[in-house]
Design a protein around this motif. Structure first.
Motif, PDB file in Angstrom:
ATOM      1  N   GLY A  56       0.807  -1.205   0.000  1.00  0.00           N
ATOM      2  CA  GLY A  56       0.000   0.000   0.000  1.00  0.00           C
ATOM      3  C   GLY A  56       0.840   1.254   0.000  1.00  0.00           C
ATOM      4  N   ARG A  57       0.194   2.343   0.365  1.00  0.00           N
ATOM      5  CA  ARG A  57       0.841   3.665   0.381  1.00  0.00           C
ATOM      6  C   ARG A  57       0.744   4.264   1.771  1.00  0.00           C
ATOM      7  NH1 ARG A  57       2.265   5.030  -4.473  1.00  0.00           N
ATOM      8  NH2 ARG A  57       1.130   4.340  -6.298  1.00  0.00           N
ATOM      9  N   PRO A  58       1.711   5.117   2.115  1.00  0.00           N
ATOM     10  CA  PRO A  58       1.632   5.786   3.415  1.00  0.00           C
ATOM     11  C   PRO A  58       0.357   6.622   3.530  1.00  0.00           C
ATOM     12  CG  PRO A  58       3.821   6.057   2.453  1.00  0.00           C
ATOM     13  CD  PRO A  58       2.943   5.465   1.396  1.00  0.00           C
ATOM     14  N   VAL A  59      -0.295   6.539   4.663  1.00  0.00           N
ATOM     15  CA  VAL A  59      -1.524   7.304   4.907  1.00  0.00           C
ATOM     16  C   VAL A  59      -1.247   8.802   4.815  1.00  0.00           C
ATOM     17  CG1 VAL A  59      -3.272   7.839   6.660  1.00  0.00           C
ATOM     18  CG2 VAL A  59      -2.564   5.462   6.288  1.00  0.00           C
ATOM     19  N   ALA A  60      -0.080   9.237   5.282  1.00  0.00           N
ATOM     20  CA  ALA A  60       0.272  10.656   5.282  1.00  0.00           C
ATOM     21  C   ALA A  60       0.650  11.175   3.902  1.00  0.00           C
ATOM     22  CB  ALA A  60       1.426  10.907   6.257  1.00  0.00           C
ATOM     23  N   GLY A  61       0.697  10.287   2.907  1.00  0.00           N
ATOM     24  CA  GLY A  61       1.061  10.698   1.556  1.00  0.00           C
ATOM     25  C   GLY A  61       2.528  10.462   1.289  1.00  0.00           C
ATOM     26  N   GLY A  62       2.934  10.800   0.108  1.00  0.00           N
ATOM     27  CA  GLY A  62       4.318  10.583  -0.283  1.00  0.00           C
ATOM     28  C   GLY A  62       4.518   9.175  -0.786  1.00  0.00           C
ATOM     29  N   ARG A  63       5.763   8.864  -1.046  1.00  0.00           N
ATOM     30  CA  ARG A  63       6.094   7.546  -1.573  1.00  0.00           C
ATOM     31  C   ARG A  63       6.696   6.703  -0.468  1.00  0.00           C
ATOM     32  NH1 ARG A  63       9.016   7.432  -7.108  1.00  0.00           N
ATOM     33  NH2 ARG A  63       8.416   5.307  -6.728  1.00  0.00           N
TER      34      ARG A  63
END
Length: 98
Positions: A56-63
């Motif tokens: 998945g992806r970080p909840v806070a955004g970014g890579r």
């Protein structure tokens, strides 16, 4: 199908990537970063059983890095994995070649 030598080709791995429907997505934490798990990588093992990891992806955004997470025990996720494997088998058996 023979590979020219009369023996079947050796297939070392079969794997599919499956999107997790939004209502089945979950979060997990790695190295103090919370991830929203949105994709499953499902592998067919040599004994015919399935193995799955979540990404998945970080909840806070970014890579975030390409880090795998354990898939929690859940009847709905188990059903998704089984149905995805069945659909992949159907798709593979109907391939149109190169």
């Amino acid at each position: 199908m023979p590979n020219g030598s009369g023996t079947p080709p050796e297939v070392s791995a079969l794997a599919i990537n499956v999107a997790v429907p939004e209502e089945l997505q979950w979060t997990d934490t790695r190295r103090d970063v919370e991830y929203r798990l949105q994709t499953l990588n499902i592998r067919l093992l040599p004994d015919g059983s399935l193995a799955a990891k979540a990404y998945g992806r970080p909840v806070a955004g970014g890579r975030g890095g390409y880090t795998s997470f354990r898939v929690p025990e859940s009847p709905k996720l188990t059903t998704l994995i089984s149905r995805a494997a069945d659909e992949a088998g159907r798709m593979w058996s109907g391939h149109a070649g190169l």
